[in-house]
Design a protein around this motif. Structure first.
Motif, PDB file in Angstrom:
ATOM      1  N   VAL A 163       0.856  -1.192   0.000  1.00 41.86           N
ATOM      2  CA  VAL A 163       0.000   0.000   0.000  1.00 41.86           C
ATOM      3  C   VAL A 163       0.887   1.235   0.000  1.00 41.86           C
ATOM      4  O   VAL A 163       1.813   1.351   0.813  1.00 41.86           O
ATOM      5  N   VAL A 164       0.611   2.146  -0.920  1.00 39.68           N
ATOM      6  CA  VAL A 164       1.340   3.413  -0.972  1.00 39.68           C
ATOM      7  C   VAL A 164       0.448   4.489  -0.354  1.00 39.68           C
ATOM      8  O   VAL A 164      -0.651   4.743  -0.860  1.00 39.68           O
ATOM      9  N   PRO A 165       0.867   5.110   0.753  1.00 40.93           N
ATOM     10  CA  PRO A 165       0.033   6.127   1.399  1.00 40.93           C
ATOM     11  C   PRO A 165      -0.268   7.301   0.480  1.00 40.93           C
ATOM     12  O   PRO A 165       0.536   7.655  -0.394  1.00 40.93           O
ATOM     13  N   VAL A 205      -7.237   1.378  -0.791  1.00 44.31           N
ATOM     14  CA  VAL A 205      -7.198   0.912   0.596  1.00 44.31           C
ATOM     15  C   VAL A 205      -7.726   2.079   1.425  1.00 44.31           C
ATOM     16  O   VAL A 205      -7.014   3.055   1.671  1.00 44.31           O
ATOM     17  N   ARG A 206      -8.979   2.004   1.800  1.00 46.94           N
ATOM     18  CA  ARG A 206      -9.675   3.150   2.392  1.00 46.94           C
ATOM     19  C   ARG A 206      -8.958   3.662   3.631  1.00 46.94           C
ATOM     20  O   ARG A 206      -8.550   2.906   4.492  1.00 46.94           O
ATOM     21  N   GLY A 207      -8.830   4.986   3.649  1.00 45.98           N
ATOM     22  CA  GLY A 207      -8.210   5.642   4.783  1.00 45.98           C
ATOM     23  C   GLY A 207      -6.697   5.602   4.787  1.00 45.98           C
ATOM     24  O   GLY A 207      -6.061   6.179   5.668  1.00 45.98           O
ATOM     25  N   VAL A 208      -6.107   4.907   3.795  1.00 46.44           N
ATOM     26  CA  VAL A 208      -4.648   4.775   3.781  1.00 46.44           C
ATOM     27  C   VAL A 208      -4.066   5.279   2.462  1.00 46.44           C
ATOM     28  O   VAL A 208      -3.270   6.207   2.406  1.00 46.44           O
ATOM     29  N   GLY A 209      -4.451   4.620   1.344  1.00 47.50           N
ATOM     30  CA  GLY A 209      -3.889   4.998   0.066  1.00 47.50           C
ATOM     31  C   GLY A 209      -4.312   4.043  -1.040  1.00 47.50           C
ATOM     32  O   GLY A 209      -5.466   3.595  -1.055  1.00 47.50           O
ATOM     33  N   TYR A 210      -3.379   3.692  -1.906  1.00 48.87           N
ATOM     34  CA  TYR A 210      -3.675   2.833  -3.049  1.00 48.87           C
ATOM     35  C   TYR A 210      -2.569   1.785  -3.196  1.00 48.87           C
ATOM     36  O   TYR A 210      -1.453   1.959  -2.705  1.00 48.87           O
ATOM     37  N   ARG A 211      -2.913   0.709  -3.889  1.00 48.14           N
ATOM     38  CA  ARG A 211      -1.913  -0.307  -4.170  1.00 48.14           C
ATOM     39  C   ARG A 211      -2.174  -0.936  -5.530  1.00 48.14           C
ATOM     40  O   ARG A 211      -3.295  -0.903  -6.047  1.00 48.14           O
ATOM     41  N   VAL A 212      -1.112  -1.501  -6.102  1.00 49.38           N
ATOM     42  CA  VAL A 212      -1.207  -2.308  -7.311  1.00 49.38           C
ATOM     43  C   VAL A 212      -0.929  -3.743  -6.909  1.00 49.38           C
ATOM     44  O   VAL A 212       0.049  -4.037  -6.233  1.00 49.38           O
ATOM     45  N   GLY A 213      -1.813  -4.659  -7.331  1.00 41.09           N
ATOM     46  CA  GLY A 213      -1.618  -6.070  -6.985  1.00 41.09           C
ATOM     47  C   GLY A 213      -2.234  -6.452  -5.661  1.00 41.09           C
ATOM     48  O   GLY A 213      -2.714  -5.613  -4.919  1.00 41.09           O
TER      49      GLY A 213
END
Length: 213
Positions: A163-165, A205-213
């Motif tokens: 997860v990337v913030p 990723v709610r409340g945190v950031g986004y991710r690939v995979g």
């Protein structure tokens, strides 16, 4: 730099040159088009409303043809919707009146911007991002992405599976000039998802950031 106000155009050019930048100026979009066609730049500064139309539309149209030069919009249009609209196309947005020192700092930040690490091809599944060529492909098909979309996808692919913030994505794509509470990042990710088509590549990723995979 494109600015139709001669006094402001001269003042900004003199200040940037005094801080070590080589600067070419144009008073309208036709002049900007000619200058960009024959010279190579680290970044561009556009006043939004200049002879020839709204520079926002001009840059948006060029983005669709692969134009990925970092762009700062310099404008009196300072409403929230206008700033969001501008940041969805450009890389920074500075509202008049402004301090010259802040403009110089923002231009310096844009000119320093570049791909992370050494040029490489980042891959996840059938998505490829070529840092050297500044190209994104899916299933071998070249996609047209804006400079900021490229930067966000670049950081996500470099951290695939993690997860990337939000703050990290904002710093990578906009430096420190975007309010973390703004929805500009979410708008950009939505646009990027549509360009990448199905199946989904970028996940929230709610409340945190986004991710690939």
């Amino acid at each position: 730099m494109t600015e139709d106000d001669e006094d402001l155009r001269l003042a900004v050019a003199v200040s940037l040159r005094g801080n070590g930048f080589a600067v070419d100026v144009a008073r309208d979009l036709a002049g900007a088009d000619e200058t960009l066609a024959v010279n190579s730049y680290d970044c561009a500064v556009f006043d939004r409303m200049v002879p020839g139309g709204d520079a926002l539309g001009y840059v948006a149209a060029r983005r669709r043809t692969g134009f990925d030069l970092p762009v700062l919009f310099l404008t009196a249009l300072g409403g929230l919707g206008q700033r969001v609209e501008g940041l969805a196309v450009g890389d920074d947005y500075l509202v008049k009146p402004f301090e010259i020192d802040e403009l110089v700092a923002r231009v310096r930040g844009l000119c320093r911007r570049g791909p992370i690490g050494s040029p490489a091809v980042l891959r996840h599944g059938d998505v490829e991002l070529d840092q050297g060529r500044r190209e994104v492909r899916r299933g071998g098909v070249l996609l047209t992405v804006t400079h900021k979309q490229f930067l966000v996808l670049e950081l996500l692919l470099a951290n695939a599976g993690r997860v990337v913030p939000r703050d990290d994505l904002i710093r990578h794509a906009w430096d420190e000039h975007l309010d973390p509470s703004s929805n500009v990042l979410d708008v950009l990710v939505g646009q990027l998802r549509r360009k990448l088509h199905e199946p989904p590549v970028v996940h929230t990723v709610r409340g945190v950031g986004y991710r690939v995979g």
